[in-house]
Scaffold this motif. Structure first.
Motif, short mmCIF file in Angstrom:
data_model
loop_
_atom_site.label_atom_id
_atom_site.label_comp_id
_atom_site.label_asym_id
_atom_site.label_seq_id
_atom_site.Cartn_x
_atom_site.Cartn_y
_atom_site.Cartn_z
N ALA A 143 -41.17 -5.55 -17.76
CA ALA A 143 -39.88 -5.01 -18.13
C ALA A 143 -39.21 -4.29 -16.88
O ALA A 143 -38.12 -3.84 -16.80
N ILE A 144 -40.25 -3.57 -16.35
CA ILE A 144 -40.06 -2.69 -15.22
C ILE A 144 -39.90 -3.24 -13.96
O ILE A 144 -39.02 -3.06 -13.24
N GLU A 145 -40.95 -4.00 -13.73
CA GLU A 145 -40.79 -4.79 -12.19
C GLU A 145 -39.65 -5.77 -12.08
O GLU A 145 -39.09 -5.92 -10.97
N CYS A 146 -39.29 -6.74 -13.30
CA CYS A 146 -38.24 -7.43 -13.28
C CYS A 146 -36.66 -6.84 -13.16
O CYS A 146 -35.73 -7.35 -12.48
N THR A 147 -36.39 -5.69 -13.53
CA THR A 147 -35.57 -4.87 -13.64
C THR A 147 -35.24 -4.02 -12.31
O THR A 147 -34.11 -3.23 -12.11
N GLY A 148 -36.39 -3.95 -11.66
CA GLY A 148 -36.41 -2.76 -10.46
C GLY A 148 -36.05 -1.41 -10.57
O GLY A 148 -35.30 -0.70 -10.13
N ARG A 149 -36.53 -0.93 -11.78
CA ARG A 149 -36.57 0.45 -12.13
C ARG A 149 -36.79 1.40 -10.95
O ARG A 149 -36.23 2.29 -10.97
N TYR A 150 -37.78 1.15 -10.45
CA TYR A 150 -38.43 1.82 -9.18
C TYR A 150 -37.91 1.17 -7.92
O TYR A 150 -38.55 1.47 -6.85
N GLY A 151 -36.86 0.48 -7.87
CA GLY A 151 -36.80 -0.36 -6.69
C GLY A 151 -37.48 -1.65 -6.89
O GLY A 151 -38.56 -1.84 -7.56
N PHE A 152 -36.88 -2.87 -6.22
CA PHE A 152 -37.34 -4.07 -6.27
C PHE A 152 -38.67 -4.12 -5.43
O PHE A 152 -38.28 -4.00 -4.11
N SER A 153 -39.96 -4.82 -6.00
CA SER A 153 -40.90 -5.05 -4.87
C SER A 153 -40.43 -6.23 -4.17
O SER A 153 -39.73 -6.97 -4.46
N PRO A 154 -41.20 -6.45 -2.84
CA PRO A 154 -41.02 -7.60 -2.46
C PRO A 154 -41.21 -8.79 -3.20
O PRO A 154 -40.55 -9.99 -3.05
N ARG A 155 -42.47 -8.78 -3.99
CA ARG A 155 -42.62 -10.19 -4.94
C ARG A 155 -41.22 -10.27 -5.79
O ARG A 155 -40.98 -11.35 -6.10
N ALA A 156 -40.96 -9.00 -6.55
CA ALA A 156 -39.65 -9.38 -7.15
C ALA A 156 -38.68 -10.02 -6.36
O ALA A 156 -37.68 -10.94 -7.14
N LEU A 157 -38.22 -9.41 -5.19
CA LEU A 157 -36.87 -9.86 -4.51
C LEU A 157 -37.07 -11.27 -4.08
O LEU A 157 -36.28 -12.19 -4.49
N ALA A 158 -38.58 -11.72 -3.92
CA ALA A 158 -38.55 -13.32 -3.59
C ALA A 158 -38.24 -14.04 -4.99
O ALA A 158 -37.85 -14.98 -4.79
N ALA A 159 -38.92 -13.47 -6.01
CA ALA A 159 -38.73 -14.24 -7.32
C ALA A 159 -37.05 -14.23 -7.79
O ALA A 159 -36.86 -15.32 -8.26
N LEU A 160 -36.45 -13.25 -7.17
CA LEU A 160 -34.87 -13.31 -7.59
C LEU A 160 -34.21 -14.19 -6.73
O LEU A 160 -33.21 -14.43 -6.86
N GLY A 161 -34.91 -14.98 -5.69
CA GLY A 161 -34.23 -15.89 -4.93
C GLY A 161 -33.87 -15.03 -3.50
O GLY A 161 -33.14 -15.91 -2.69
N TYR A 162 -34.21 -14.46 -3.20
CA TYR A 162 -33.83 -13.75 -1.94
C TYR A 162 -34.82 -13.92 -0.93
O TYR A 162 -36.08 -13.41 -1.18
N LYS A 163 -34.68 -14.31 0.53
CA LYS A 163 -35.45 -14.37 1.53
C LYS A 163 -35.50 -13.14 2.42
O LYS A 163 -36.47 -12.85 3.03
N GLU A 164 -34.18 -12.63 2.44
CA GLU A 164 -33.76 -11.36 3.16
C GLU A 164 -32.99 -10.50 2.55
O GLU A 164 -32.08 -11.07 1.91
N GLN A 165 -32.98 -9.15 2.74
CA GLN A 165 -31.92 -8.45 2.26
C GLN A 165 -31.05 -7.90 3.65
O GLN A 165 -31.49 -7.66 4.64
N VAL A 166 -29.82 -8.45 3.37
CA VAL A 166 -28.74 -8.35 4.63
C VAL A 166 -27.71 -7.05 4.15
O VAL A 166 -27.06 -7.29 3.01
N ILE A 167 -27.78 -5.94 4.72
CA ILE A 167 -27.11 -4.77 4.27
C ILE A 167 -26.14 -4.44 5.30
O ILE A 167 -26.37 -4.40 6.34
N SER A 168 -24.87 -4.16 4.76
CA SER A 168 -23.94 -3.65 5.65
C SER A 168 -23.39 -2.23 5.06
O SER A 168 -23.20 -2.03 3.75
N MET A 169 -22.99 -1.20 5.75
CA MET A 169 -22.49 0.17 5.33
C MET A 169 -21.58 0.76 6.27
O MET A 169 -21.57 0.45 7.40
N SER A 170 -20.70 1.39 5.43
CA SER A 170 -19.59 2.35 6.43
C SER A 170 -19.44 3.53 5.67
O SER A 170 -19.31 3.65 4.38
#
Length: 319
Positions: A143-170
């Motif tokens: 319940a903690i790992e799949c909701t990212g309570r402490y931030g998503f782990s690399p394993r969780a991000l891969a399971a969520l369907g992400y290959k990379e995180q692409v971040i933009s900010m201003s």
């Protein structure tokens, strides 16, 4: 004769613009080379070049960072500053000194396309450090790992369907009478968007020049959080981890409460109820703060967490 004068005027204008642009790019390239040299013991930094626009952006393009001791690299499409016009860029030295009239109407910073593969060795290290610094031992619970309570782990991000995180900010500062605005936009591709407008009390130049003595005071705040597919991915992954829809909702609410308590705030029903609506189907959550008088961020932790929502007059709406 008049036609010739017009042609010469245009030609001189183009030459002046080209010369100013060459001078500006040369100065930035020199500064970047100095940064690269200073960082060489810790990281290797490469970049493709410098670009500027008539609308006031000055950016370093195609940045690649390889951190010492790590195999994988960080790529940034472009990073730089934003001002009202190209002419504001020509006075960069005074602008960075924040001297009175030399300041433009606004100035900001931007990062576009920061690419971090979810299986990058440095990302795993960042996640491990985060969990260790929090002092928690339940990060692997479903319940903690799949909701990212402490931030998503690399394993969780891969399971969520992400290959990379692409971040933009201003991030942009705008000066106004007796207050100044901090406007921020943060986007993670196919995950979520955050648009923030924070009004701070006082004169911008006076406050920012205080350095370590700077104590920002919040006058008002508006946060607009928009889901871009993360909720659906989390629900699916949590189901794969064995959680029922009701358990997924409970875990997400617990993660939201944790985000508050870890910041010294105990969310009340004016925040929890709209957040539940957001989880149950709405795509956007708007959170506002309207304190009756400016509140210094450094003083918030002096209050009981349960009193902070009333102190800041926090409210939310899902739509």
């Amino acid at each position: 004769m008049m036609k010739a004068l017009i042609v010469w005027a245009i030609a001189l204008g183009v030459l002046a613009y080209g010369g100013a642009k060459f001078y500006l790019h040369s100065k930035v390239s020199e500064a970047m080379d100095t940064v690269v040299l200073m960082m060489s013991p810790f990281a290797r930094v490469d970049y493709d070049g410098v670009a500027s626009t008539m609308t006031g952006e000055l950016t370093v393009e195609g940045v690649t960072i390889r951190i010492e001791g790590f195999r994988d690299e960080i790529r940034i499409d472009r990073i730089g500053i934003d001002t009202p016009s190209f002419f504001a860029l020509l006075d960069l030295s005074d602008m960075m000194k924040m001297q009175g009239d030399s300041m433009p109407e606004y100035f900001g910073f931007l990062v576009e396309g920061l690419h971090m593969p979810v299986d990058a060795d440095y990302y795993q290290e960042i996640y491990n450090f985060t969990v260790q610094s929090l002092g928690v031992d339940d990060a692997e619970q479903a319940a903690i790992e799949c909701t990212g309570r402490y931030g998503f782990s690399p394993r969780a991000l891969a399971a969520l369907g992400y290959k990379e995180q692409v971040i933009s900010m201003s991030m942009t500062f705008r000066d106004q009478p007796s207050k100044y605005l901090l406007e921020m936009a943060l986007n993670i591709d196919d995950m979520w968007d955050l648009d923030a407008s924070i009004s701070l009390d006082g004169d911008m130049m006076t406050e920012l020049s205080k350095g370590t003595r700077y104590r920002p005071k919040l006058s008002a705040m508006r946060l607009v959080f928009t889901d871009r597919s993360l909720k659906q991915r989390v629900t699916k992954y949590c189901g794969q981890r064995g959680l029922s829809p009701e358990e997924v909702l409970t875990a997400q609410m617990d993660a939201f409460r944790y985000s508050g308590t870890s910041s010294g705030i105990e969310f009340d029903e004016y925040l929890l109820d709209p957040y539940r609506e957001f989880l149950e189907g709405k795509s956007t959550l708007v959170v506002t703060a309207q304190p009756t008088k400016p509140v210094a961020f450094s003083q918030i932790d002096l209050y009981k967490p349960s009193d902070v929502p009333a102190l800041l007059n926090l409210a939310a709406i899902a739509r």
